[in-house]
Design an enzyme around this catalytic site. Structure first.
Site, mmCIF file in Angstrom:
data_model
loop_
_atom_site.group_PDB
_atom_site.id
_atom_site.type_symbol
_atom_site.label_atom_id
_atom_site.label_comp_id
_atom_site.label_asym_id
_atom_site.label_seq_id
_atom_site.Cartn_x
_atom_site.Cartn_y
_atom_site.Cartn_z
ATOM 1 N N PRO A 55 0.830 -1.219 0.000
ATOM 2 C CA PRO A 55 0.000 0.000 0.000
ATOM 3 C C PRO A 55 0.863 1.267 0.000
ATOM 4 C CG PRO A 55 -0.520 -1.425 1.884
ATOM 5 C CD PRO A 55 0.657 -2.013 1.200
ATOM 6 N N GLU A 56 0.476 2.220 -0.827
ATOM 7 C CA GLU A 56 1.166 3.512 -0.881
ATOM 8 C C GLU A 56 0.159 4.598 -0.485
ATOM 9 O OE1 GLU A 56 3.309 3.959 -4.621
ATOM 10 O OE2 GLU A 56 3.617 1.800 -4.756
#
Ligand SMILES: [Zn+2]
Length: 279
Positions: free
Chosen positions: A2-3
């Site tokens: 996840p960013e």
């Protein structure tokens, strides 16, 4: 992993369901999920506290508590936060390592197959109520505008490849492998260009691309890749994967110019780019 857009989507979910709730029970079963302090200490310090806000800087989630402490969560490679309104009717997934029971009967579950994610609580906070640890992070381009001048300063004198700088959390907070590639494509810049060789006009293009790509990705609620590991707080998939222009698209035509997208090695990293329209 996840960013910024995925973590922001989770944060928005937490803001909706968690703020104002009290943690009545905290159970840590994963041995690696709490590393900065003994799990028993985390449990003791967080149990009974009310969650005041849901914040994010870069890929970090921060939940300020009613006694001035902050509960901090990082999802790392594979962490997921899931909100379960009626816990008795929803079996826990395997790899559930932390469970927070809330005063309305709901549960926040932390599922993390690869166990790189972490939880900790700290009372070392700044004036804005966030951990002093966050001082190490560069500006978060979704929280504050990072214009061309400021970005130029942050990239100045760096010999490293553009992609390496974009994914350095001290330069900008929140960008990883996927969005760095999409941002470079949007800015029409090769990911292996040395930062110090970028012209002011190119940096200006880059700063606009950072904002444009991240805003669009947040709007689409992040990207869920083929492994479907990223899901939001309610278990829903994101939609930005349908808008990827280069990431994981080697061999496919560029939607902007038709040239075949290629894969490139930059040190230990892989980058996807279009040799036709990125220079
Ligand atoms: Zn192209």
């Amino acid at each position: 992993m996840p960013e910024l857009p995925e973590v922001e989507t989770v944060r928005r979910g937490l803001e909706d369901v968690l703020v104002g709730r009290r943690v009545v029970r905290l159970v840590v079963t994963g041995r690696r999920s709490v590393r900065r302090q003994p799990a028993a200490e985390l449990v003791e310090r967080v149990t009974g506290r009310r969650i005041e806000r849901a914040e994010r800087r870069g890929k970090w989630l921060a939940l300020p508590l009613d006694d001035g402490q902050v509960l901090v969560v990082h999802l790392r490679m594979s962490g997921q936060l899931l909100y379960v309104a009626e816990p008795s009717s929803v079996p826990r997934l395997s790899h559930t390592h932390v469970v927070a029971g809330l005063d309305d009967g709901a549960e926040l579950r932390f599922v993390d197959p690869r166990t790189f994610g972490e939880w900790f609580v700290t009372d070392e906070v700044r004036d804005d109520g966030l951990p002093v640890d966050f001082d190490r992070l560069g500006p978060d381009p979704f929280v504050e505008t990072v214009g061309a001048g400021r970005l130029q300063q942050r990239l100045a004198g760096r010999r490293s490849a553009l992609k390496v700088a974009l994914t350095d959390q001290r330069v900008l907070a929140g960008i990883g492998n996927l969005y760095a590639d999409e941002i470079c494509h949007s800015a029409r810049l090769r990911p292996d260009r040395p930062c110090e060789a970028l012209s002011p006009e190119e940096v200006a293009r880059l700063s606009r691309a950072v904002g444009r790509v991240l805003r669009a990705a947040v709007k689409a609620r992040g990207s869920s890749l083929r492994d479907a590991r990223y899901r939001d707080l309610m278990g829903e998939l994101g939609g930005y994967q349908l808008h990827h222009r280069v990431y994981d698209r080697a061999g496919e035509p560029c939607e902007r110019c038709g040239t075949t997208v290629e894969k490139l090695r930059i040190g230990a990293r892989v980058a996807y780019f279009c040799p036709g329209c990125q220079t």
